[in-house]
Design a protein around this motif. Structure first.
Motif, mmCIF file in Angstrom:
data_model
loop_
_atom_site.group_PDB
_atom_site.id
_atom_site.type_symbol
_atom_site.label_atom_id
_atom_site.label_comp_id
_atom_site.label_asym_id
_atom_site.label_seq_id
_atom_site.Cartn_x
_atom_site.Cartn_y
_atom_site.Cartn_z
ATOM 1 N N ALA A 178 1.043 8.566 32.062
ATOM 2 C CA ALA A 178 -0.018 9.010 33.327
ATOM 3 C C ALA A 178 0.720 9.136 34.574
ATOM 4 O O ALA A 178 1.840 8.533 34.929
ATOM 5 N N SER A 179 0.329 10.049 35.330
ATOM 6 C CA SER A 179 0.687 10.067 36.724
ATOM 7 C C SER A 179 -0.534 10.056 37.456
ATOM 8 O O SER A 179 -1.780 10.238 37.314
ATOM 9 N N THR A 180 -0.435 9.652 38.808
ATOM 10 C CA THR A 180 -1.328 9.469 40.002
ATOM 11 C C THR A 180 -1.202 10.488 40.859
ATOM 12 O O THR A 180 0.024 10.590 41.645
ATOM 13 N N ARG A 181 -2.255 11.515 41.353
ATOM 14 C CA ARG A 181 -2.045 12.511 42.183
ATOM 15 C C ARG A 181 -2.809 12.099 43.683
ATOM 16 O O ARG A 181 -4.324 11.751 43.280
ATOM 17 N N CYS A 182 -2.170 11.855 44.748
ATOM 18 C CA CYS A 182 -2.960 11.445 45.916
ATOM 19 C C CYS A 182 -3.111 12.735 46.865
ATOM 20 O O CYS A 182 -1.942 13.139 47.140
ATOM 21 N N LEU A 183 -4.227 12.894 47.171
ATOM 22 C CA LEU A 183 -4.423 14.288 48.117
ATOM 23 C C LEU A 183 -4.635 13.796 49.335
ATOM 24 O O LEU A 183 -5.708 12.767 49.694
ATOM 25 N N VAL A 184 -3.886 14.153 50.261
ATOM 26 C CA VAL A 184 -3.857 13.837 51.664
ATOM 27 C C VAL A 184 -4.343 14.949 52.489
ATOM 28 O O VAL A 184 -3.699 16.009 52.595
ATOM 29 N N VAL A 185 -5.062 14.755 53.565
ATOM 30 C CA VAL A 185 -5.627 15.860 54.377
ATOM 31 C C VAL A 185 -5.363 15.274 55.780
ATOM 32 O O VAL A 185 -6.114 14.191 56.135
ATOM 33 N N GLY A 186 -4.625 15.906 56.609
ATOM 34 C CA GLY A 186 -4.620 14.956 57.896
ATOM 35 C C GLY A 186 -3.631 13.915 57.458
ATOM 36 O O GLY A 186 -2.396 13.846 57.075
ATOM 37 N N ILE A 236 -1.056 18.373 54.975
ATOM 38 C CA ILE A 236 -1.938 18.589 53.511
ATOM 39 C C ILE A 236 -0.832 18.443 52.496
ATOM 40 O O ILE A 236 0.036 19.204 52.475
ATOM 41 N N TYR A 237 -1.030 17.399 51.790
ATOM 42 C CA TYR A 237 -0.017 16.835 50.628
ATOM 43 C C TYR A 237 -0.637 16.530 49.296
ATOM 44 O O TYR A 237 -1.655 15.772 49.395
ATOM 45 N N GLY A 238 0.149 16.812 48.167
ATOM 46 C CA GLY A 238 -0.182 16.391 47.117
ATOM 47 C C GLY A 238 0.692 15.257 46.579
ATOM 48 O O GLY A 238 2.072 15.759 46.609
ATOM 49 N N ILE A 239 0.810 13.913 46.616
ATOM 50 C CA ILE A 239 1.819 12.936 46.493
ATOM 51 C C ILE A 239 1.787 12.439 45.072
ATOM 52 O O ILE A 239 0.420 11.912 44.726
ATOM 53 N N ASP A 240 2.605 12.563 44.115
ATOM 54 C CA ASP A 240 2.587 12.271 42.870
ATOM 55 C C ASP A 240 3.211 11.004 42.887
ATOM 56 O O ASP A 240 4.611 10.751 42.931
ATOM 57 N N LEU A 241 2.548 9.896 42.014
ATOM 58 C CA LEU A 241 3.145 8.606 41.629
ATOM 59 C C LEU A 241 3.140 8.533 40.316
ATOM 60 O O LEU A 241 2.256 8.839 39.574
ATOM 61 N N GLU A 252 7.367 13.139 43.657
ATOM 62 C CA GLU A 252 7.279 14.204 44.342
ATOM 63 C C GLU A 252 6.041 14.322 45.230
ATOM 64 O O GLU A 252 5.098 13.756 45.187
ATOM 65 N N VAL A 253 6.353 15.081 46.142
ATOM 66 C CA VAL A 253 5.563 15.484 47.236
ATOM 67 C C VAL A 253 5.116 17.005 47.314
ATOM 68 O O VAL A 253 6.310 17.757 47.611
ATOM 69 N N ASN A 254 4.103 17.354 47.078
ATOM 70 C CA ASN A 254 3.800 18.787 46.960
ATOM 71 C C ASN A 254 3.306 19.374 48.438
ATOM 72 O O ASN A 254 2.368 18.809 48.824
ATOM 73 N N HIS A 255 3.941 20.167 49.020
ATOM 74 C CA HIS A 255 3.613 20.771 50.158
ATOM 75 C C HIS A 255 2.544 21.853 50.292
ATOM 76 O O HIS A 255 1.862 22.049 51.317
ATOM 77 N N ALA A 256 2.050 22.487 49.064
ATOM 78 C CA ALA A 256 1.097 23.267 48.899
ATOM 79 C C ALA A 256 0.282 22.981 47.855
ATOM 80 O O ALA A 256 0.064 23.419 46.688
#
Length: 283
Positions: A178-186, A236-241, A252-256
């Motif tokens: 499993a992985s955890t996707r954290c979606l950040v806005v601002g 605006i990021y998708g941070i994968d843990l 990783e951190v996705n910029h788009a």
């Protein structure tokens, strides 16, 4: 007054369509601009000057940082910042920056040659993961379970045509499925989802269509996300843990980031959150 936003991307996917459709209700006009049509470079003139802000969603791991850098030079407001995009595009550089800020990341070795690869295999016994420094969506990420197959697999890396494609990381395989996707806005963590593999493919990347569910609030996750934002700045990021026996690490951190899976798993209206952030930035 209505603000004009350019989405600079290689195509209109589900996420871009959501943003375009949500724009009018949020006081925004949103227009797609093909990232192959700009010809930037003149410092005081840009094809993007008529827009109040540029939302950079190019999925290319060579175009995004280049476009953002030149657009910023010519005076455009770019989200995410060129600095953040350039960091996110290079996994080795990003992990180094995060580690220097005491944000936990997986152990890794930078592999630029077969001799590097052989040494990495001695330091990290299989199973290990071989992944490109530049790239995303789970593409060209290989799980090496058997040392006998490792060098045969590396033949394919050596046959790639460009040096930037040959740059790889080797890291221990963090089992768990499993992985955890954290979606950040601002600077707000708007949604967290857990991805698990939905079939025979061991990769649990959302772009591969794997299973997702909303994740419970976790103070450790929030702390790590805040640490990432301290390095990258708001955006605006998708941070994968990944979760390990010692806690979470930033893969990783996705910029788009794609956000369809997180939106569907959590019920969060991500397009509205992004629109609200753009209005806040431009106010």
């Amino acid at each position: 007054m209505t603000k004009s936003i350019a989405i600079v991307a290689d195509r209109i996917a589900w996420e871009e369509r959501q943003l375009i459709e949500a724009g009018p209700d949020l006081g925004l006009t949103v227009e797609w601009i093909n990232d192959e049509s700009l010809c930037l470079g003149q410092s005081d003139v840009t094809a993007l000057s008529r827009f109040d802000a540029i939302l950079l969603r190019s999925r290319s791991y060579t175009r995004g940082g280049l476009i953002a850098t030149l657009a910023e030079e010519s005076g455009s407001r770019v989200i995410n910042s060129a600095r953040a995009i350039n960091l996110c595009e290079n996994k080795a550089v990003l992990r180094t920056a995060l580690r220097a800020a005491n944000v936990p990341v997986p152990e890794f070795r930078l592999v630029l040659s077969r001799s590097d690869f052989a040494r990495a295999l001695k330091e990290f016994a299989p199973p290990v993961v071989l992944k490109p420094v530049y790239g995303g969506m789970g593409k060209r990420v290989a799980l090496i379970r058997d040392a006998d197959a490792a060098h045969s697999l590396y033949d394919y890396v050596e046959d790639l045509g460009h040096a930037f494609e040959q740059a790889c990381l080797v890291e221990p395989f963090l089992a768990g499925g499993a992985s955890t996707r954290c979606l950040v806005v601002g600077d707000v963590l708007v949604g967290v989802a857990e991805f698990t593999t939905g079939g025979e493919d061991w990769r649990n990347n959302a772009a591969l269509g794997n299973l997702s569910r909303a994740a419970a609030d976790d103070p450790e996750v929030t702390k790590i996300v805040n640490g990432v934002l301290d390095v990258l700045g708001p955006g605006i990021y998708g941070i994968d843990l990944f979760q390990t026996s010692e806690g979470y690490v930033v893969n990783e951190v996705n910029h788009a980031p794609g956000f369809r899976a997180v939106a569907q798993a959590t019920g969060v209206n991500v397009a509205d959150a992004i629109g609200g952030y753009l209005q806040e930035v431009l106010s």
